[in-house]
Write a protein that holds these residues in place. Structure first.
Motif, PDB file in Angstrom:
ATOM      1  N   ARG A 192       9.839  -0.521  12.319  1.00  0.00           N
ATOM      2  CA  ARG A 192       9.486   0.479  11.309  1.00  0.00           C
ATOM      3  C   ARG A 192       7.981   0.771  11.352  1.00  0.00           C
ATOM      4  O   ARG A 192       7.548   1.929  11.281  1.00  0.00           O
ATOM      5  CB  ARG A 192       9.901  -0.022   9.914  1.00  0.00           C
ATOM      6  N   MET A 193       7.194  -0.295  11.507  1.00  0.00           N
ATOM      7  CA  MET A 193       5.742  -0.112  11.590  1.00  0.00           C
ATOM      8  C   MET A 193       5.370   0.689  12.837  1.00  0.00           C
ATOM      9  O   MET A 193       4.512   1.583  12.780  1.00  0.00           O
ATOM     10  CB  MET A 193       5.036  -1.476  11.593  1.00  0.00           C
ATOM     11  N   LEU A 194       6.017   0.421  13.956  1.00  0.00           N
ATOM     12  CA  LEU A 194       5.757   1.177  15.184  1.00  0.00           C
ATOM     13  C   LEU A 194       6.164   2.640  15.014  1.00  0.00           C
ATOM     14  O   LEU A 194       5.462   3.552  15.461  1.00  0.00           O
ATOM     15  CB  LEU A 194       6.500   0.554  16.369  1.00  0.00           C
ATOM     16  N   PHE A 195       7.318   2.857  14.338  1.00  0.00           N
ATOM     17  CA  PHE A 195       7.780   4.212  14.083  1.00  0.00           C
ATOM     18  C   PHE A 195       6.772   4.959  13.207  1.00  0.00           C
ATOM     19  O   PHE A 195       6.408   6.108  13.503  1.00  0.00           O
ATOM     20  CB  PHE A 195       9.162   4.184  13.417  1.00  0.00           C
ATOM     21  N   ASP A 196       6.330   4.303  12.126  1.00  0.00           N
ATOM     22  CA  ASP A 196       5.351   4.928  11.229  1.00  0.00           C
ATOM     23  C   ASP A 196       4.056   5.249  11.968  1.00  0.00           C
ATOM     24  O   ASP A 196       3.460   6.319  11.779  1.00  0.00           O
ATOM     25  CB  ASP A 196       5.050   4.016  10.028  1.00  0.00           C
ATOM     26  N   LYS A 197       3.630   4.320  12.828  1.00  0.00           N
ATOM     27  CA  LYS A 197       2.404   4.531  13.595  1.00  0.00           C
ATOM     28  C   LYS A 197       2.579   5.718  14.547  1.00  0.00           C
ATOM     29  O   LYS A 197       1.699   6.585  14.651  1.00  0.00           O
ATOM     30  CB  LYS A 197       2.061   3.269  14.380  1.00  0.00           C
ATOM     31  N   SER A 198       3.735   5.773  15.203  1.00  0.00           N
ATOM     32  CA  SER A 198       4.005   6.892  16.117  1.00  0.00           C
ATOM     33  C   SER A 198       4.071   8.208  15.358  1.00  0.00           C
ATOM     34  O   SER A 198       3.563   9.236  15.819  1.00  0.00           O
ATOM     35  CB  SER A 198       5.332   6.671  16.858  1.00  0.00           C
ATOM     36  N   LEU A 199       4.688   8.162  14.176  1.00  0.00           N
ATOM     37  CA  LEU A 199       4.793   9.365  13.352  1.00  0.00           C
ATOM     38  C   LEU A 199       3.400   9.831  12.916  1.00  0.00           C
ATOM     39  O   LEU A 199       3.090  11.038  12.975  1.00  0.00           O
ATOM     40  CB  LEU A 199       5.674   9.085  12.124  1.00  0.00           C
ATOM     41  N   ASN A 200       2.578   8.906  12.515  1.00  0.00           N
ATOM     42  CA  ASN A 200       1.199   9.263  12.118  1.00  0.00           C
ATOM     43  C   ASN A 200       0.419   9.817  13.305  1.00  0.00           C
ATOM     44  O   ASN A 200      -0.337  10.789  13.153  1.00  0.00           O
ATOM     45  CB  ASN A 200       0.468   8.031  11.540  1.00  0.00           C
ATOM     46  N   ASN A 201       0.602   9.199  14.472  1.00  0.00           N
ATOM     47  CA  ASN A 201      -0.064   9.725  15.674  1.00  0.00           C
ATOM     48  C   ASN A 201       0.410  11.140  15.973  1.00  0.00           C
ATOM     49  O   ASN A 201      -0.385  11.995  16.351  1.00  0.00           O
ATOM     50  CB  ASN A 201       0.189   8.818  16.883  1.00  0.00           C
ATOM     51  N   LEU A 202       1.708  11.368  15.818  1.00  0.00           N
ATOM     52  CA  LEU A 202       2.261  12.696  16.067  1.00  0.00           C
ATOM     53  C   LEU A 202       1.705  13.697  15.051  1.00  0.00           C
ATOM     54  O   LEU A 202       1.329  14.822  15.419  1.00  0.00           O
ATOM     55  CB  LEU A 202       3.788  12.654  16.004  1.00  0.00           C
ATOM     56  N   LYS A 203       1.639  13.311  13.782  1.00  0.00           N
ATOM     57  CA  LYS A 203       1.080  14.196  12.753  1.00  0.00           C
ATOM     58  C   LYS A 203      -0.387  14.513  13.056  1.00  0.00           C
ATOM     59  O   LYS A 203      -0.813  15.652  12.930  1.00  0.00           O
ATOM     60  CB  LYS A 203       1.203  13.544  11.367  1.00  0.00           C
TER      61      LYS A 203
END
Length: 107
Positions: free
Chosen positions: A87-98
């Motif tokens: 979940r933390m990796l997903f959130d980090k990837s999502l933030n990077n994408l944003k």
């Protein structure tokens, strides 16, 4: 001597009704109270040994079940940890994408 052995010993005293003086039950008449009590004592001892084996097996199974439950709990905690990590990796990837999208929109 166990309580049961003592009880049978007390019951056997003066229980012979075939007038045999031998302590071995096989010499007594098949309907003699002494012989019947001796046979009951043998069966009771066999039952007690079987019950002891069952209790020991149940105790062993209880220990195995406790070990299995501990392992299962450890696995759940580990899996929960992996889920949190994912979940933390997903959130980090999502933030990077944003962030990347904001940068692209700003150009």
């Amino acid at each position: 001597m166990s309580d049961i052995e003592l009880l049978f010993q007390q019951i056997k005293v003066s229980s012979c009704n075939c007038c045999t003086k031998a302590p071995d039950a096989k010499y007594h008449d098949e309907h003699c109270r002494y012989r019947l009590i001796c046979e009951l004592e043998t069966k009771a001892q066999e039952e007690i040994e079987q019950l002891k084996a069952v209790v020991e097996a149940a105790s062993s199974m209880r220990d195995e079940v406790q070990i299995m439950l501990c392992r299962s709990a450890e696995k759940q905690v580990f899996n929960r940890g992996n889920v949190l990590e994912e979940r933390m990796l997903f959130d980090k990837s999502l933030n990077n994408l944003k962030q990347h999208n904001k940068e692209q929109d700003g150009k």
